[in-house]
Structures are given as structure tokens and as C-alpha cells.
Design an enzyme around this catalytic site. Structure first.
Site, short mmCIF file in Angstrom:
data_model
loop_
_atom_site.label_atom_id
_atom_site.label_comp_id
_atom_site.label_asym_id
_atom_site.label_seq_id
_atom_site.Cartn_x
_atom_site.Cartn_y
_atom_site.Cartn_z
N TRP A 192 0.76 -1.18 0.09
CA TRP A 192 -0.12 -0.05 0.07
C TRP A 192 0.96 1.30 0.10
CZ3 TRP A 192 -0.20 4.00 3.57
CH2 TRP A 192 -1.21 4.92 3.56
N ASP A 359 -15.50 12.36 -1.72
CA ASP A 359 -15.20 11.07 -1.52
C ASP A 359 -15.81 10.31 -0.40
OD1 ASP A 359 -12.73 9.30 -0.58
OD2 ASP A 359 -12.29 9.85 -2.64
N ASP A 360 -15.17 9.69 0.40
CA ASP A 360 -15.77 8.75 1.52
C ASP A 360 -16.52 9.66 2.70
OD1 ASP A 360 -16.29 6.61 3.36
OD2 ASP A 360 -14.25 5.95 3.30
N TRP A 470 -14.83 4.13 -7.89
CA TRP A 470 -15.28 2.84 -7.38
C TRP A 470 -14.30 2.20 -6.57
CZ3 TRP A 470 -19.62 -0.55 -9.72
CH2 TRP A 470 -19.90 -1.79 -9.12
N ASP A 471 -14.24 2.24 -5.38
CA ASP A 471 -13.43 1.97 -4.43
C ASP A 471 -13.46 0.46 -3.71
OD1 ASP A 471 -10.93 2.05 -2.90
OD2 ASP A 471 -11.48 3.91 -2.07
N MET A 472 -12.41 -0.22 -3.35
CA MET A 472 -12.28 -1.57 -2.85
C MET A 472 -11.19 -1.61 -1.94
SD MET A 472 -11.13 -4.71 -2.97
CE MET A 472 -11.65 -6.50 -3.16
N ASN A 473 -11.36 -1.67 -0.41
CA ASN A 473 -10.50 -1.31 0.39
C ASN A 473 -10.01 -2.25 1.29
OD1 ASN A 473 -9.43 1.46 0.36
ND2 ASN A 473 -11.51 2.17 0.84
N CYS A 519 -10.65 1.77 -8.09
CA CYS A 519 -9.57 2.23 -7.03
C CYS A 519 -9.66 1.16 -5.98
CB CYS A 519 -10.10 3.29 -6.29
SG CYS A 519 -9.33 4.13 -4.71
N ASP A 541 -2.27 5.56 -3.21
CA ASP A 541 -2.82 6.44 -2.28
C ASP A 541 -1.44 7.48 -2.04
OD1 ASP A 541 -5.40 6.05 -1.82
OD2 ASP A 541 -5.24 4.92 -0.18
C1 GLA Z 1 -9.20 4.49 -0.28
C2 GLA Z 1 -8.82 5.20 -1.25
C3 GLA Z 1 -8.59 6.62 -1.18
C4 GLA Z 1 -9.84 7.20 -0.41
C5 GLA Z 1 -10.25 6.23 0.71
C6 GLA Z 1 -11.47 6.63 1.41
O1 GLA Z 1 -8.03 4.58 0.53
O2 GLA Z 1 -7.72 4.77 -2.01
O3 GLA Z 1 -8.29 7.49 -2.29
O4 GLA Z 1 -10.72 7.19 -1.28
O5 GLA Z 1 -10.20 5.05 0.52
O6 GLA Z 1 -11.69 5.96 2.31
#
Ligand code: GLA
Length: 722
Positions: A192, A359-360, A470-473, A519, A541
Site C-alpha cells: 500500500w 469522497d468517502d 469505485w473503491d475496494m478497500n 480504485c 494513495d
Molecule cells: C481508499 C482510497 C482513497 C480514499 C479512501 C476513502 O484508501 O484509495 O483515495 O478514497 O479509500 O476511504
């Protein structure tokens, strides 16, 4: 471009104007790899026999010949090296000896069904049918050759043509047995905020490569590998690239055998994978792209870039200018309300930015990362008029509006989880391990996908969004699906990815005018599968300009700047604590899909002015930066500077960027040799007005100013004189 079959030698020759790929049938039955590389008219029988130590008269299965022949589709029969396809019959044994049945050449490229893949305009495809006489299992090998790009697309389809079920335990997409292992292997590995760093080493006997079993292509590695000759450079020599159009578990490996044959394979990782096939059912592997260049590593990259631009990315933004955006994440994190966002929007208008991304943290009661994923309802504490009201106000300011979503996840603290605790991936009896306080939804289930698609579609509609991130964390752990029977649990990884693709297909098709960016906790799912649905991916990030010189350099091995999300962020940088000049941050981000990720309201007027100037420049040269012919010139992995350039197709225009690392005192001005220009043209630098010969720039070089201060950069916009 053509696919020819010579019935006398039983050889298949796939070629375009620059590349040949040849294989033959051993004993009239087994496809044996002969050659892949620079185009040849033919390979004579004599040379094939010298490579394979076999003639039609001497070939015999009993001599274990398949164990040392280079194969196109090795299975577990006589060849005891690592195979491409492995399955278990109902009686528990797993020998498989597929033999040639027929072949067919078709125009274009057949669809891969639920899996994404490259389009086949101007291509031709060879379908080679092999059959195992004992079980009736059929393997169809698919090879596509393109006229306009030096890439062979390969995939395999396994059809249970027998009377009893079989379980597929390994189904890779492609195998190439190279004649000799005197090569280097390059893979992209990292973590990361440190995604896709370059690792190169000589091949050694045995198994080597890269892989992910995390349920995503991952921040740790990439579904790609490259083999190069020992003397290959950025600009000369053989470079063979393997990239997989897939976003889940994968393996890209090389097995060097007793005779120094290097078996290169790529496909779905066999670990924790199996697929049950009832009689008549089929399993389709993802597609692998085999790119070749005699013009070095840069040449190989440009083949991938061309493939992506002409045959992979799709939709309104595939070849269009991309809006310049401001994302509120590093500006506010979770700490925002409508007033703060509107302040940011007004500053964005002053800075001549096109689009604001929320964003989030806009939904449920998400004040930090411990709740509400799955509840895609507006948080009216922060947004009193909801997404609809905010979007209207942003649009009224003349900005477009973008939204972050993370559709694949659920927070244990959410109405969705409380209503459907079995909708997440989990192993019964084991702890539901939360990473970033969240669980992964079981997208192998149609009802889960339908629910998520409904909620996300509603949010995008009421927000009148122009852009989606569209994220996936997190990655998948404690694998298990409440909906799959015991014998099918190992299908979950692939079913999950098919579910993601199904949701992405439905949502992107429902919003054809929206720009989508994928993302995954930074660049954790930067792969060709995602690019089939979304033309850009958040690279990392880590927005530190010097780190980005490395990450974007290695990412460009496969992906063009049009695919790489890159933003200017604040200093000291939030990931490294490093301060770099604003001009360097802009120059580096411009070599991707450009945007900002900082609190514009805190910037002094002169920085807002500078941002306006960067934006004007981006608008003027973005088609060239994103879609031009890309050349890496200097690598930050190798020294104290980085440089790259993009050249227009007619070679009349180029943008060159050079970044120094740390300043070193008392050094002479350096020289930077350019590439890809027309030696006979004279170029004028749009900024300084100075003119240079194309030959001078390529053979002598541009003089670099010795830096005063760390992380200084220079950029040239070269335009040919009439
Ligand atoms: C991930 C994304 C970030 C941001 C956060 C939000 O880490 O890579 O750019 O959107 O989630 O929680």
C-alpha cells in the site's frame, strides 16, 4: 496479418507485419511451441527437429517425449513440469491427454461470455480443439492475432464433453515454452502506498514468478510479468510481456526445466480454486495478452498501450479529454459538511477546475471508517439537502459533480449487515476478520448483487453524478460463501470476480455519460479487467511526486498515462512527509489523469494562479500526454532523476518531463537524450521559444539545468516548425 496452417508440417503460423507465433502438432496430435518473436517467413523442419529432438517418425509418447517438448497446453499426463490445465475425474484420477481434433480460423475475436476481454476489430482468431479420448473433455485454445498491435491474445475453454462430472483444479490462460532460459524476469511488486515497483532478476532453474491469492490483483503485485534478453534495454532487444485481463487471484510464473526450457504461464491462481463441470458444462479462462517487441522494454510497453487504447477501453471517455478534478479526501478526510464542500467548490471554480469529487463519508453515519458501508443513503447531518441538493449547488457553480462509492463492502455497523449477516464472505465458526472495520459482500450471489446495484444506481441518479470513484478497500480473508455447497466453495474467488464484473457492466452501462475511475485502497486492483469497464484507475494513495515518479514509471510498463489517476496534493505530503515544489507535483500528475487532492481554500492566491496556469497547460496538451506515444527516458529506480516523454503520432509534437531527486552541489548541467522524434524536423519549445533539431535532441540531447533545491522539474513542449 494472417493465420496459416501448413498441412504437410502441421504447423500453425500466426503473424502480422512484425511478429510471428508458430506451433506444430507432434505426432499429429500434441501442440508443440516452436517460435514467438520477430516475424519470420518460416521455420524449417530441420530447425524444429534440432530444437525438439523429434521428427514425425521418432515421436513417441512412450519415450516420455511430452516431458521435454515445448508445449502450448501442458496437462498432467506425461509432462511432469508445471502444467497449464489440471482436472480431476469422477474416479479421483487426473491424467489428461488432450489431442488435436480440429481447428477453425474466424474473423474478429469470440466473446468470453461473462469475462471482459479485448475487442477484436481487425483481428483474426484461431480456435484449436483438443480432446481427451478417455474422458471426453475438450480443451479449446483460442489465439487472436492483431494487425495493428503486436499482441497475441490467448485463452482456453474447458468443456466437459464426457458423461460424468469433472473438477477443474487449474486452468491457466496461456503457456509459452521458451527455447532457453538466459533471460531476465521482471515483475511489479510493492505494498500500500508503494504499489508497482520494478523487480528484475535472472531466471534460475525451478519455479519463480509473482502471484496474488488475496481475491484481487492487489497492491502487493500485478497480473503481469516480462521476460527480456540479458542485453535488452529500454530501447533495444527482445521483450516479452504477459498480462492478464483479470482482477482476482492470479499467478504469473516461469518454470525453468532440466534442459533450460523456460515455461512462462499466466492465469487464475490454482490455490484455493476449483470448478466443477457437469457433463456439457464449460469453463472459460480469462484472456492473457502476450506482447512482443524487438525494440526493447519501451517497445513492449507501447504494444500494451496501443492494445488498451484501441481494443480495451470503451465508452465516452476512452479517447476523450478527462475533466480536471478536485477530490476532497486529503482536503477533509471524513470531516466535512455541505458548507465546507461548497467552500472547496468555490475555490475550485477560482482555480479553473472542472469537477468536484465527494469522497468517502457522505452516507449512513460514517464519521470514520468504522460504519455504514452498504447503507448508501445520504447523511443529512452533513448534507442537509442530501446528494441531490449538494449536486445541484455544485452544478450551479459550473462544476461537475463526482461521487465515491465502495459497493463491494459492508460495515458490521450497518443496516445492511444487521438485515443480512450471511451476505458477507465468511467461514462458518471462524471470526469474521474485519480489515479497516469492514467485510466483503458475497458477490457470487445474484440477490446481493441486485441489491447493491439498486442502491448504487439510486445514489448516482439522485446525485446527478458526472464521475464515480469505485473503491475496494480490503482483501478477502476467511473465504466462504453461505450460498455455495461444500464441493463448490473453491469456486468463490472466481465467482466473486464474475460478480464484480456483472455489477460493473450493469452500472457503467446504465450511466454511459459518467466517467468511472476504479480504485482499491490506492492501486490495489490496477489491471486490464478493470480497464475494460473503467478507463482510469487510481494509481496509488501515495501522491508524493518523487514516489509517483517510481510508481508511474513501473505502472507504464503495461498501462498508458490515460489509465493512471494522478493528483497534486499538499506538502508536506500526507504519506511521506516530503515537500516537493508545486510545479513538480503538477508535472508528475499531468502524466496521468490530472486532478487535485488538497484543501484549495488554504492556498495563497499565487498558488491558485499557478494552478490555473497548470490547468490551461493540461487542457492544451492532454490528448498528447494521455494518448501519445510514451517513452521512458530515465528511471528513478536507477538514479537520482526521472524523465519521460509523450510524442504525437505524426511526431510533430512532444512533451518532455524531467524530475531531479535530491540536489547535489557542484555538478555540471546534465544531458537528456530524447527519443521517438523526427530527426529531420526542427522543434520549437512552446515555453522558451528556443528551437532544436530533432536529430540534435535525440543524438546530443537537451541540456538540463543543475537543480537548486530538491525535487526540481523541467518540462518542454516541443512543436515542429512548419
Ligand atoms: C481508499 C482510497 C482513497 C480514499 C479512501 C476513502 O484508501 O484509495 O483515495 O478514497 O479509500 O476511504
Amino acid at each position: 496479418m494472417s493465420i496459416a496452417y501448413d498441412s504437410r508440417t502441421q504447423a500453425f503460423h500466426l503473424k502480422n507485419a512484425r511478429v510471428s507465433y508458430i506451433f506444430r502438432l507432434a505426432g499429429g496430435k500434441y501442440p508443440i511451441h516452436v517460435y514467438w518473436g520477430r516475424r519470420v517467413r518460416n521455420i524449417t523442419d530441420e530447425l524444429i527437429e534440432r530444437r525438439t529432438a523429434w521428427t514425425d517418425e521418432t515421436f513417441s509418447l512412450n519415450e516420455a517425449s511430452l516431458d521435454y517438448l515445448p508445449q502450448e497446453c501442458p496437462t498432467f499426463a506425461v509432462d511432469m513440469r508445471e502444467g497449464m490445465i489440471h482436472l480431476v475425474h469422477e474416479n479421483g484420477t487426473s491424467a489428461l491427454l488432450p489431442e488435436y481434433v480440429s481447428h477453425e480460423v474466424v474473423d474478429g475475436k469470440p466473446s468470453l461470455g461473462e469475462l471482459p476481454g479485448a475487442r477484436g476489430e481487425g483481428a483474426q482468431t484461431l480456435l484449436l480443439r483438443l480432446r481427451d479420448a478417455v474422458s471426453g473433455v475438450v480443451i479449446e485454445l483460442c489465439y487472436t492475432v492483431y494487425e495493428d498491435v503486436d499482441v497475441i491474445a490467448r485463452s482456453a475453454r474447458i468443456v466437459n464433453g464426457g458423461k460424468t462430472p469433472v473438477t477443474v483444479e487449474k486452468a491457466l490462460s496461456a503457456c509459452v515454452d521458451f527455447d532457453g532460459s538466459d533471460m531476465n524476469l521482471t515483475t511489479l511488486n510493492g505494498a500500500w502506498a508503494r504499489e508497482r515497483h520494478l523487480y528484475t532478476r535472472p531466471l534460475v532453474p525451478g519455479h519463480q514468478g509473482t502471484a496474488s491469492v488475496r481475491g484481487a490483483s492487489s497492491v502487493q503485485t500485478s497480473p503481469f510479468m516480462m521476460l527480456t534478453g540479458r542485453d535488452t534495454t529500454e530501447t533495444a532487444g527482445d521483450a516479452f510481456g504477459f498480462a492478464l485481463c483479470y482482477s482476482g487471484n492470479f499467478e504469473a510464473s516461469v518454470y525453468v526445466d532440466q534442459h533450460a526450457v523456460a515455461r512462462a504461464q499466466i492465469g487464475i491462481h490454482p490455490f484455493n480454486f476449483s470448478w466443477r463441470l457437469a457433463p456439457g458444462e464449460a469453463f472459460q479462462t480469462p484472456e492473457a495478452y502476450l506482447a512482443y517487441s524487438a525494440g526493447g522494454i519501451g517497445g513492449m510497453s507501447r504494444q500494451f498501450h496501443t492494445l488498451i487504447h484501441r481494443h480495451i477501453t470503451t465508452g465516452k471517455y476512452a479517447r476523450a479529454a478527462r475533466p480536471i478534478l478536485i477530490n476532497n479526501w486529503e482536503a477533509t478526510y471524513f470531516n466535512f459538511d455541505e458548507a465546507k464542500l461548497l467552500d472547496l467548490a468555490r475555490a475550485a471554480v477560482r482555480a479553473d477546475i472542472d469537477l468536484l469529487v465527494l469522497d468517502d463519508g457522505w452516507f449512513g453515519h460514517r464519521d470514520r471508517d468504522n460504519s455504514s458501508l452498504g447503507d448508501w443513503v445520504d447523511d443529512t447531518r452533513k448534507l442537509p439537502d442530501g446528494l441531490a441538493g449538494l449536486s445541484e449547488k455544485i452544478h450551479a457553480l459550473g462544476l461537475k459533480f463526482g461521487l465515491w462509492v465502495e459497493p463491494e463492502m459492508v460495515s458490521p455497523d450497518s443496516d445492511l449487515y444487521r438485515a443480512h449477516p450471511d451476505w458477507c464472505i465468511h467461514a462458518p465458526g471462524y471470526p469474521r476478520v474485519e480489515m479497516r472495520n469492514q467485510l466483503v459482500l458475497d458477490l457470487s450471489r445474484a440477490e446481493v448483487r441486485d441489491h447493491v446495484v439498486g442502491m448504487i444506481t439510486d445514489a448516482l441518479r439522485r446525485g446527478h453524478v458526472d464521475y464515480v470513484k469505485w473503491d475496494m478497500n480490503r482483501f478477502i480473508t476467511m473465504w466462504g460463501s453461505a450460498a455455495l455447497p461444500a464441493g463448490r466453495q473453491k469456486e468463490l474467488g472466481h465467482r466473486y470476480i464474475l460478480g464484480v464484473y456483472d455489477m460493473m457492466r450493469r452500472i457503467t452501462q446504465a450511466f454511459p455519460d459518467v466517467l468511472f475511475e476504479s480504485c482499491a485502497g490506492g492501486g490495489g486492483r490496477f489491471d486490464l479487467g478493470m480497464l475494460c469497464f473503467m478507463p482510469q484507475t487510481w494509481c496509488s494513495d501515495d501522491t508524493d511526486a518523487w514516489m509517483r515518479c517510481k510508481i508511474q514509471h513501473a505502472t507504464s510498463l503495461v498501462f498508458p498515462p490515460s489509465a493512471m489517476g494522478a493528483h497534486v496534493s499538499a506538502v508536506p505530503n500526507h504519506q511521506t512527509g516530503r515537500s516537493t515544489p508545486l510545479s513538480t507535483r503538477a508535472a508528475v500528475a499531468m502524466s496521468g489523469t490530472y486532478g487535485y487532492e488538497l484543501d484549495l481554500t488554504k492556498l495563497p492566491d499565487e498558488e491558485i494562479e499557478a494552478i490555473r496556469a497548470f490547468n490551461a497547460k493540461v487542457r492544451a496538451v492532454q490528448p498528447l500526454l494521455l494518448y501519445g506515444t510514451y517513452h521512458r527516458l530515465r528511471s528513478a529506480f536507477e538514479g537520482n532523476d526521472a524523465a519521460w516523454m509523450s510524442v504525437s503520432e505524426d511526431r510533430r509534437e512532444a512533451v518532455v518531463t524531467h524530475v531531479y531527486g535530491q540536489a547535489v552541489p557542484n555538478t555540471k548541467d546534465g544531458l537528456l537524450r530524447l527519443t521517438g522524434l523526427d530527426p529531420d524536423l526542427t522543434y520549437r519549445d512552446a515555453q522558451t521559444g528556443k528551437t532544436y533539431g530533432g536529430d540534435e535532441l535525440m543524438y546530443y540531447g537537451l541540456r538540463l539545468k543543475a537543480p537548486w533545491g530538491d525535487y526540481m522539474s523541467q518540462q518542454w513542449h516541443l512543436v515542429a516548425e512548419a
